[in-house]
Design a protein around this motif. Structure first.
Motif, PDB file in Angstrom:
ATOM      1  N   VAL A 190       0.714  -1.119   0.085  1.00  0.00           N
ATOM      2  CA  VAL A 190      -0.012   0.127   0.088  1.00  0.00           C
ATOM      3  C   VAL A 190       1.142   1.360   0.187  1.00  0.00           C
ATOM      4  N   LYS A 191       1.901   1.428   0.784  1.00  0.00           N
ATOM      5  CA  LYS A 191       2.828   2.406   0.836  1.00  0.00           C
ATOM      6  C   LYS A 191       3.577   2.682  -0.549  1.00  0.00           C
ATOM      7  N   HIS A 225       1.047   4.402  -2.926  1.00  0.00           N
ATOM      8  CA  HIS A 225       0.922   5.865  -2.769  1.00  0.00           C
ATOM      9  C   HIS A 225       2.313   6.547  -3.223  1.00  0.00           C
ATOM     10  N   GLN A 226       3.331   5.870  -3.125  1.00  0.00           N
ATOM     11  CA  GLN A 226       4.776   6.771  -3.496  1.00  0.00           C
ATOM     12  C   GLN A 226       4.820   6.557  -4.963  1.00  0.00           C
ATOM     13  N   LYS A 244       2.168   6.775  -6.876  1.00  0.00           N
ATOM     14  CA  LYS A 244       1.158   7.591  -7.441  1.00  0.00           C
ATOM     15  C   LYS A 244       1.792   9.113  -7.297  1.00  0.00           C
ATOM     16  N   ALA A 245       2.592   9.390  -6.525  1.00  0.00           N
ATOM     17  CA  ALA A 245       3.192  10.434  -6.157  1.00  0.00           C
ATOM     18  C   ALA A 245       4.252  10.895  -7.141  1.00  0.00           C
ATOM     19  N   ALA A 300      -6.423   1.353  -1.397  1.00  0.00           N
ATOM     20  CA  ALA A 300      -5.371   2.203  -1.702  1.00  0.00           C
ATOM     21  C   ALA A 300      -5.497   2.626  -3.167  1.00  0.00           C
ATOM     22  N   GLU A 352      -8.047   5.671  -2.746  1.00  0.00           N
ATOM     23  CA  GLU A 352      -7.299   6.838  -2.079  1.00  0.00           C
ATOM     24  C   GLU A 352      -6.226   7.455  -2.900  1.00  0.00           C
ATOM     25  N   ALA A 353      -5.579   6.620  -3.633  1.00  0.00           N
ATOM     26  CA  ALA A 353      -4.504   7.118  -4.490  1.00  0.00           C
ATOM     27  C   ALA A 353      -5.033   7.705  -6.009  1.00  0.00           C
TER      28      ALA A 353
END
Ligand SMILES: NC(=O)CC(=O)C(=O)O
Length: 296
Positions: A45-46, A49-50, A52-53, A93, A96-97
């Motif tokens: 999950v982490k 998100h990374q 997506k960033a 995830a 949210e992302a």
């Protein structure tokens, strides 16, 4: 009999490929996987998100990312799809992302059967595809590696294609990469990118991982993404790593080593058409002599 320009397309799929004037930014996550399932999922999950960033529109995880890869683990780590904790975490995830997630694979429980299954979640967290490994990894290389997925797993019986940002993407899982007929059918049905979550090992990895990826990309004239777990030298099954992205010319455009990392790259779908126009093998197949036909 006349040579046909293209061979028959299964009626379930549109004849026209989607894509080709667009780029798709993808992230291939070479995840470290251990015995703690919740930790594996949290790390995935982490990484989503990374990615997506960094601007990824699609994030892909490796084979067996919530469990060690081994037949003795599959029953204990198995979950129902989409009810299990891993499915719920991936759905959340993705939503949210706001990114499409190709959820590597998990051991899936369905009734009294287990499968090696990849789930795909859209930007709203909706399950849009599910691929069960069709070709089970049963090999015996004397003094090197013996593995028999069929002792505990059942094979899937469906090709799986989904759409992300107008690009048709085909899915295979690890050993599926060895079967060019499957890749051919997905190409024939309009895919410009094939994604294979996989976990080759220290015997077959150095010999075949990149070779097979390049072969599928060259044969089918499309993009191929191979997504491995990171190597853990202390695991019972040691993954080769080397997550790799290959273009429609068959060239490796980006590749990781064996450590945990994420490969981010924009896939240019116009290359698919360019290669196919330059070397028109799709129009030159002798389907009057041989053919690859979808049966279900
Ligand atoms: N693990 C697999 O499914 C496949 C593999 O390691 C190989 O084909 O080699």
């Amino acid at each position: 009999m006349a040579v046909t320009a293209t061979d028959a397309i299964h009626p379930r799929f549109a004849k026209k490929p989607l894509f080709y004037s667009i780029g798709l930014k993808i992230a291939l996550v070479q995840l470290s996987v251990g015995k703690d399932k919740s930790k594996n999922v949290a790390q995935a999950v982490k990484k989503i998100h990374q990615a997506k960033a960094k601007g990824a529109q699609l994030v892909a995880l490796p084979e067996c990312f919530n469990s060690p890869y081994g037949t003795k683990y599959f029953n204990d780590y198995a979950e129902e799809v989409p009810l299990g904790e891993t499915s719920r975490a991936l759905s959340q995830a993705a939503a949210e992302a706001g990114v499409c997630v190709v959820g590597g694979t998990v051991p899936e429980r369905c009734g009294d059967k287990l499968y090696n299954t990849c789930t795909v979640w859209d930007i709203n967290g909706k399950l849009i595809a599910k691929h069960r490994k069709m070709h089970l990894f049963d090999i015996d290389i004397p003094n090197k590696i013996t593995f028999k997925e069929s002792e505990v797993l059942s094979p899937g019986n469906e090709l799986t294609i989904f759409e992300c940002n107008g690009v048709k993407v085909g899915l295979g899982i690890c050993y599926d990469l060895r079967f060019q007929e499957m890749a051919h059918l997905m190409a024939k049905e309009g895919c410009g990118l094939l994604i294979y979550p996989g976990a080759f090992n220290m015997t077959t990895g150095p010999k075949h991982w990149e070779l097979l990826g390049r072969a599928r990309a060259t044969d089918q004239q499309l993009w191929v993404a191979l997504v491995s777990p990171a190597r853990d030298a202390n695991a019972e099954y040691v993954a080769w790593g080397h997550t790799t992205l290959i273009d429609p010319w068959g060239a490796v455009v980006a590749k990781l080593d064996e450590k945990e990392d994420t490969l981010v790259h924009t896939v240019d779908l116009s290359m698919v058409e360019d290669v196919r126009n330059s070397i028109p093998i799709r129009l030159q197949r002798r389907t009057d002599i041989y053919d690859t036909v979808r049966k279900s």
